[in-house]
Design a protein around this motif. Structure first.
Motif, PDB file in Angstrom:
ATOM      1  N   GLN A  56      -9.151  -0.733  -4.970  1.00 20.46           N
ATOM      2  CA  GLN A  56      -7.840  -0.360  -4.445  1.00 20.46           C
ATOM      3  C   GLN A  56      -6.783  -0.578  -5.519  1.00 20.46           C
ATOM      4  O   GLN A  56      -6.858  -1.529  -6.293  1.00 20.46           O
ATOM      5  CB  GLN A  56      -7.491  -1.199  -3.211  1.00 20.46           C
ATOM      6  CG  GLN A  56      -8.396  -0.948  -2.022  1.00 20.46           C
ATOM      7  CD  GLN A  56      -8.063  -1.861  -0.863  1.00 20.46           C
ATOM      8  OE1 GLN A  56      -7.371  -2.872  -1.010  1.00 20.46           O
ATOM      9  NE2 GLN A  56      -8.559  -1.519   0.324  1.00 20.46           N
ATOM     10  N   SER A  57      -5.802   0.309  -5.554  1.00 25.58           N
ATOM     11  CA  SER A  57      -4.721   0.186  -6.527  1.00 25.58           C
ATOM     12  C   SER A  57      -3.543  -0.566  -5.937  1.00 25.58           C
ATOM     13  O   SER A  57      -3.452  -0.779  -4.720  1.00 25.58           O
ATOM     14  CB  SER A  57      -4.295   1.567  -7.014  1.00 25.58           C
ATOM     15  OG  SER A  57      -5.304   2.147  -7.803  1.00 25.58           O
ATOM     16  N   GLY A  58      -2.626  -0.960  -6.804  1.00 23.12           N
ATOM     17  CA  GLY A  58      -1.446  -1.685  -6.344  1.00 23.12           C
ATOM     18  C   GLY A  58      -0.537  -1.988  -7.519  1.00 23.12           C
ATOM     19  O   GLY A  58      -0.717  -1.454  -8.620  1.00 23.12           O
ATOM     20  N   ARG A  59       0.412  -2.848  -7.281  1.00 21.76           N
ATOM     21  CA  ARG A  59       1.343  -3.201  -8.350  1.00 21.76           C
ATOM     22  C   ARG A  59       1.687  -4.687  -8.282  1.00 21.76           C
ATOM     23  O   ARG A  59       1.691  -5.292  -7.207  1.00 21.76           O
ATOM     24  CB  ARG A  59       2.608  -2.351  -8.275  1.00 21.76           C
ATOM     25  CG  ARG A  59       3.442  -2.528  -7.031  1.00 21.76           C
ATOM     26  CD  ARG A  59       4.474  -1.397  -6.917  1.00 21.76           C
ATOM     27  NE  ARG A  59       5.535  -1.707  -5.967  1.00 21.76           N
ATOM     28  CZ  ARG A  59       5.426  -1.581  -4.650  1.00 21.76           C
ATOM     29  NH1 ARG A  59       4.296  -1.158  -4.119  1.00 21.76           N
ATOM     30  NH2 ARG A  59       6.443  -1.896  -3.865  1.00 21.76           N
ATOM     31  N   VAL A  60       1.969  -5.253  -9.448  1.00 25.17           N
ATOM     32  CA  VAL A  60       2.418  -6.637  -9.576  1.00 25.17           C
ATOM     33  C   VAL A  60       3.845  -6.587 -10.093  1.00 25.17           C
ATOM     34  O   VAL A  60       4.107  -6.044 -11.168  1.00 25.17           O
ATOM     35  CB  VAL A  60       1.527  -7.438 -10.549  1.00 25.17           C
ATOM     36  CG1 VAL A  60       2.075  -8.856 -10.724  1.00 25.17           C
ATOM     37  CG2 VAL A  60       0.085  -7.472 -10.055  1.00 25.17           C
ATOM     38  N   VAL A  61       4.769  -7.138  -9.317  1.00 27.59           N
ATOM     39  CA  VAL A  61       6.188  -7.017  -9.639  1.00 27.59           C
ATOM     40  C   VAL A  61       6.827  -8.406  -9.714  1.00 27.59           C
ATOM     41  O   VAL A  61       6.503  -9.300  -8.929  1.00 27.59           O
ATOM     42  CB  VAL A  61       6.919  -6.166  -8.570  1.00 27.59           C
ATOM     43  CG1 VAL A  61       8.407  -6.062  -8.893  1.00 27.59           C
ATOM     44  CG2 VAL A  61       6.300  -4.777  -8.482  1.00 27.59           C
ATOM     45  N   GLY A  62       7.729  -8.573 -10.648  1.00 31.79           N
ATOM     46  CA  GLY A  62       8.444  -9.837 -10.776  1.00 31.79           C
ATOM     47  C   GLY A  62       9.444  -9.768 -11.910  1.00 31.79           C
ATOM     48  O   GLY A  62       9.392  -8.856 -12.739  1.00 31.79           O
ATOM     49  N   GLU A  63      10.348 -10.724 -11.956  1.00 36.61           N
ATOM     50  CA  GLU A  63      11.343 -10.752 -13.027  1.00 36.61           C
ATOM     51  C   GLU A  63      10.683 -11.017 -14.378  1.00 36.61           C
ATOM     52  O   GLU A  63       9.562 -11.521 -14.448  1.00 36.61           O
ATOM     53  CB  GLU A  63      12.389 -11.836 -12.741  1.00 36.61           C
ATOM     54  CG  GLU A  63      13.234 -11.582 -11.506  1.00 36.61           C
ATOM     55  CD  GLU A  63      14.265 -12.671 -11.308  1.00 36.61           C
ATOM     56  OE1 GLU A  63      14.723 -13.254 -12.318  1.00 36.61           O
ATOM     57  OE2 GLU A  63      14.606 -12.955 -10.145  1.00 36.61           O
ATOM     58  N   SER A  64      11.374 -10.680 -15.437  1.00 35.84           N
ATOM     59  CA  SER A  64      10.893 -10.981 -16.782  1.00 35.84           C
ATOM     60  C   SER A  64      10.778 -12.495 -16.944  1.00 35.84           C
ATOM     61  O   SER A  64      11.518 -13.259 -16.334  1.00 35.84           O
ATOM     62  CB  SER A  64      11.859 -10.424 -17.839  1.00 35.84           C
ATOM     63  OG  SER A  64      11.938  -9.019 -17.751  1.00 35.84           O
ATOM     64  N   ARG A  65       9.794 -12.912 -17.752  1.00 37.81           N
ATOM     65  CA  ARG A  65       9.590 -14.320 -18.106  1.00 37.81           C
ATOM     66  C   ARG A  65       9.016 -15.151 -16.971  1.00 37.81           C
ATOM     67  O   ARG A  65       9.001 -16.370 -17.032  1.00 37.81           O
ATOM     68  CB  ARG A  65      10.890 -14.973 -18.600  1.00 37.81           C
ATOM     69  CG  ARG A  65      11.445 -14.398 -19.882  1.00 37.81           C
ATOM     70  CD  ARG A  65      12.786 -15.009 -20.239  1.00 37.81           C
ATOM     71  NE  ARG A  65      12.706 -16.447 -20.358  1.00 37.81           N
ATOM     72  CZ  ARG A  65      13.502 -17.302 -19.722  1.00 37.81           C
ATOM     73  NH1 ARG A  65      14.437 -16.854 -18.909  1.00 37.81           N
ATOM     74  NH2 ARG A  65      13.368 -18.593 -19.871  1.00 37.81           N
ATOM     75  N   THR A  66       8.509 -14.521 -15.923  1.00 34.83           N
ATOM     76  CA  THR A  66       7.899 -15.303 -14.854  1.00 34.83           C
ATOM     77  C   THR A  66       6.410 -15.532 -15.094  1.00 34.83           C
ATOM     78  O   THR A  66       5.783 -16.291 -14.351  1.00 34.83           O
ATOM     79  CB  THR A  66       8.089 -14.613 -13.491  1.00 34.83           C
ATOM     80  OG1 THR A  66       7.660 -13.258 -13.583  1.00 34.83           O
ATOM     81  CG2 THR A  66       9.540 -14.656 -13.047  1.00 34.83           C
ATOM     82  N   GLY A  67       5.834 -14.881 -16.089  1.00 32.88           N
ATOM     83  CA  GLY A  67       4.432 -15.112 -16.419  1.00 32.88           C
ATOM     84  C   GLY A  67       3.478 -14.045 -15.925  1.00 32.88           C
ATOM     85  O   GLY A  67       2.261 -14.269 -15.895  1.00 32.88           O
ATOM     86  N   LYS A  68       3.987 -12.872 -15.562  1.00 32.47           N
ATOM     87  CA  LYS A  68       3.116 -11.793 -15.069  1.00 32.47           C
ATOM     88  C   LYS A  68       2.099 -11.388 -16.133  1.00 32.47           C
ATOM     89  O   LYS A  68       0.911 -11.257 -15.840  1.00 32.47           O
ATOM     90  CB  LYS A  68       3.954 -10.562 -14.688  1.00 32.47           C
ATOM     91  CG  LYS A  68       5.008 -10.781 -13.646  1.00 32.47           C
ATOM     92  CD  LYS A  68       5.687  -9.486 -13.258  1.00 32.47           C
ATOM     93  CE  LYS A  68       6.338  -8.759 -14.424  1.00 32.47           C
ATOM     94  NZ  LYS A  68       7.407  -9.537 -15.074  1.00 32.47           N
ATOM     95  N   THR A  69       2.589 -11.174 -17.349  1.00 32.10           N
ATOM     96  CA  THR A  69       1.709 -10.731 -18.423  1.00 32.10           C
ATOM     97  C   THR A  69       0.629 -11.761 -18.709  1.00 32.10           C
ATOM     98  O   THR A  69      -0.550 -11.427 -18.832  1.00 32.10           O
ATOM     99  CB  THR A  69       2.526 -10.449 -19.700  1.00 32.10           C
ATOM    100  OG1 THR A  69       3.370  -9.318 -19.472  1.00 32.10           O
ATOM    101  CG2 THR A  69       1.614 -10.165 -20.889  1.00 32.10           C
ATOM    102  N   MET A  70       1.032 -13.024 -18.812  1.00 31.02           N
ATOM    103  CA  MET A  70       0.069 -14.076 -19.088  1.00 31.02           C
ATOM    104  C   MET A  70      -0.973 -14.162 -17.981  1.00 31.02           C
ATOM    105  O   MET A  70      -2.181 -14.315 -18.232  1.00 31.02           O
ATOM    106  CB  MET A  70       0.789 -15.425 -19.231  1.00 31.02           C
ATOM    107  CG  MET A  70      -0.116 -16.579 -19.598  1.00 31.02           C
ATOM    108  SD  MET A  70      -0.904 -16.340 -21.201  1.00 31.02           S
ATOM    109  CE  MET A  70       0.547 -16.368 -22.259  1.00 31.02           C
ATOM    110  N   GLY A  71      -0.529 -14.045 -16.731  1.00 31.33           N
ATOM    111  CA  GLY A  71      -1.447 -14.126 -15.607  1.00 31.33           C
ATOM    112  C   GLY A  71      -2.453 -12.987 -15.602  1.00 31.33           C
ATOM    113  O   GLY A  71      -3.650 -13.196 -15.388  1.00 31.33           O
ATOM    114  N   CYS A  72      -1.981 -11.769 -15.844  1.00 29.35           N
ATOM    115  CA  CYS A  72      -2.867 -10.603 -15.865  1.00 29.35           C
ATOM    116  C   CYS A  72      -3.808 -10.641 -17.064  1.00 29.35           C
ATOM    117  O   CYS A  72      -4.989 -10.284 -16.961  1.00 29.35           O
ATOM    118  CB  CYS A  72      -2.045  -9.312 -15.883  1.00 29.35           C
ATOM    119  SG  CYS A  72      -1.156  -8.982 -14.336  1.00 29.35           S
ATOM    120  N   ASP A  73      -3.304 -11.075 -18.199  1.00 29.88           N
ATOM    121  CA  ASP A  73      -4.127 -11.182 -19.399  1.00 29.88           C
ATOM    122  C   ASP A  73      -5.229 -12.216 -19.192  1.00 29.88           C
ATOM    123  O   ASP A  73      -6.387 -12.010 -19.579  1.00 29.88           O
ATOM    124  CB  ASP A  73      -3.253 -11.562 -20.598  1.00 29.88           C
ATOM    125  CG  ASP A  73      -3.887 -11.195 -21.928  1.00 29.88           C
ATOM    126  OD1 ASP A  73      -4.859 -10.418 -21.925  1.00 29.88           O
ATOM    127  OD2 ASP A  73      -3.415 -11.677 -22.970  1.00 29.88           O
TER     128      ASP A  73
END
Length: 253
Positions: A56-73
């Motif tokens: 299933q597809s979706g999206r991860v949304v949040g403000e900059s610098r909250t750690g989204k990239t680090m979490g996904c990586d």
């Protein structure tokens, strides 16, 4: 200020003593990136894993610098590629960051580069066909597209096709700007309705992170009581709840 004036000031203040070797080593240690596992990262990984398994597809949304990239990586790194002799690598989770004003060619080029395949010249249709064959050949089950708000409006259709035709879970990652972009197109929005919000820290999460950071990153010989009520209030105001501290070297959490 003339050279003579600068020399006079330097002579008056004297030479700057070299940093003590032990202190220099400690500064270098604190300057290294330190990572602390957050509960919100574990929750994100559970959400992503559910999407991967269900395709299933979706999206991860949040403000900059909250750690989204680090979490996904970090989630991607937990799904290590597998290589069998004479066979293409099996990459169950592919994670890409796309450039500004990303068109179809740029999108497919980044995907091919990530999967260690040469980007061939040709029309969009030819590069699309090669990308689809590579994604299928590598057994990709999930494609995470970071900075997804950089996609050109027409390129979202290409992303939808990856989901529709290959049955790959596509996860778009971005700020609230991403929401504004995809909501302009009903067909795109319908495919990416599932949303995980990655927010700033507060309450017990913030307190627990500060406590871990103090003990495992700073490693002070004497407790600084950073997790006391007064200090937490000060840190909360200084960091605005973002999961990073920059006072003594940056700790990317």
């Amino acid at each position: 200020m003339t050279l003579k004036q600068a020399q006079a000031v330097a002579q008056e203040l004297g030479d700057i003593a070299l940093t003590d070797a032990k202190l220099q080593a400690e500064i270098q240690r604190l300057n290294r990136k330190s990572f602390v596992p957050l509960e919100q990262v574990k929750i994100l990984h559970d959400w992503l894993e559910g999407k991967r398994q269900a395709r299933q597809s979706g999206r991860v949304v949040g403000e900059s610098r909250t750690g989204k990239t680090m979490g996904c990586d970090a989630y991607t790194l937990r799904h290590k590629p597998k290589q069998e002799p004479g066979q293409p690598p099996t990459v169950s989770v592919a994670y890409i960051q796309i450039p500004q004003e990303c068109g179809a060619k740029e999108l497919f080029g980044v995907i091919l580069e990530h999967l260690k395949y040469q980007v061939t010249k040709g029309t969009v249709a030819e590069i699309r066909d090669r990308t689809f064959r590579v994604l299928k050949g590598c057994g990709v089950e999930m494609l995470i597209v970071d900075e997804a708000d950089r996609l050109k409006p027409k390129t979202f259709a290409e992303v939808c096709d990856i989901f529709d035709k290959l049955e790959i879970a596509v996860i778009l990652v971005g700020t609230d700007r991403l929401d504004a972009v995809i909501k302009r197109n009903e067909q795109v929005y319908n495919r990416f309705q599932a949303c995980h919000r990655f927010g700033k820290m507060s309450g017990e999460d913030f307190k627990r992170t500060v406590d871990i950071w103090e003990k495992k990153v700073l490693q002070l010989s004497v407790a600084s009581n950073l997790s006391s009520k007064t200090m937490l209030k000060t840190l909360g105001e200084a960091t605005l709840g973002y999961p990073c501290f920059v006072t003594l070297g940056e700790a990317n959490l």
